[in-house]
Design a protein around this motif. Sequence first.
Motif, mmCIF file in Angstrom:
data_model
loop_
_atom_site.group_PDB
_atom_site.id
_atom_site.type_symbol
_atom_site.label_atom_id
_atom_site.label_comp_id
_atom_site.label_asym_id
_atom_site.label_seq_id
_atom_site.Cartn_x
_atom_site.Cartn_y
_atom_site.Cartn_z
ATOM 1 N N VAL A 106 4.826 -4.495 -2.485
ATOM 2 C CA VAL A 106 3.922 -3.374 -2.707
ATOM 3 C C VAL A 106 4.046 -2.924 -4.158
ATOM 4 O O VAL A 106 5.137 -2.599 -4.627
ATOM 5 N N LYS A 164 3.337 4.326 -3.247
ATOM 6 C CA LYS A 164 4.073 3.207 -2.648
ATOM 7 C C LYS A 164 5.413 3.644 -2.057
ATOM 8 O O LYS A 164 5.775 3.218 -0.955
ATOM 9 N N MET A 206 -1.353 -0.400 -4.638
ATOM 10 C CA MET A 206 -1.770 0.957 -4.310
ATOM 11 C C MET A 206 -2.115 1.727 -5.581
ATOM 12 O O MET A 206 -1.530 1.504 -6.643
ATOM 13 N N ILE A 218 9.120 -2.810 -2.338
ATOM 14 C CA ILE A 218 8.445 -1.989 -3.337
ATOM 15 C C ILE A 218 9.015 -2.367 -4.700
ATOM 16 O O ILE A 218 10.225 -2.302 -4.909
ATOM 17 N N ASP A 261 13.083 -0.049 -1.617
ATOM 18 C CA ASP A 261 12.327 0.789 -2.555
ATOM 19 C C ASP A 261 12.851 0.571 -3.969
ATOM 20 O O ASP A 261 13.814 1.194 -4.394
#
Length: 283
Positions: free
Chosen positions: A44, A52, A220, A204, A172
Amino acid sequence: MDMVRSEGLMHEYAVRGDDGEVTQRIRALDHVDLSVQAGEFIAVLGHNGSGKSTFAKHVNALLFPDGGTLWVDGMDTKEEDRVWEIRQKAGMVFQNPDNQIIASVVEEDVAFGPENLGVEPTKIRTDVEDSLRAVNMLDYRSHSPNKLSGGQKQRVAIAGVLAMKPKCIVLDEPTAMLDPSGRQEVMRTIQRLNKEDNITILHITHYMEEAVQADRVVVMDHGKVVLNGTPREVFSQVETIKEIGLDVPQMTELAYRLRQEGLEVPADILTVEEMVDALCRLK
């Protein structure tokens, strides 16, 4: 089967003034529809404020929808009595491993999660060994985390999540604070867990070269999904990605510039090997 699925997912952050009153609401997620299949590796992408990380926290039930629905392995994250079960299914690894490592010995840190889940002690020992072995850190089981490199610490953090037997791991920006060597260590670990153990990966990142390794890339912007496809499909849309304020992999950028100069090379080149092959084919 969907491991993660969102429909119309919305989330807003409240901005408060000095008096504590809400002065503004910022929509971080704006009607996000997204599905992640079991066993898939999804990257992402998005600039700061794109939503995100907010989406990642919803998958781990650290945040809850203000609108719409998000399911993890069929469980609705709005159901408060399912929160701990959801967090077992979808473990989370954060950007800074120092914020996730709490014990003074590696194996004690990895055992922390299963202990809190009430796992039987004998099984915990086995699970800790298996998890450390999976991230190639078993030889460091008795070490202090403080003496490990950044990449090693992050692999210990991943082992701590693995010990809780998740079906999905949400990462993340786990390589953001690491040097190139540490990033490679972590990416090799992520790839192995996905390919060999069939663990669903939601990664991410802001490193395009990491995103190239995924099965699918989701981009995104302003809380919305604006691009969704294979790395080739997404990164070949160079101008769209640049308009969002993101980069593309170096070889894709080179291919884009060569095409502007009239050279007939494919637009979806991702790697050095593919670029060499394309250039050798030019007449």
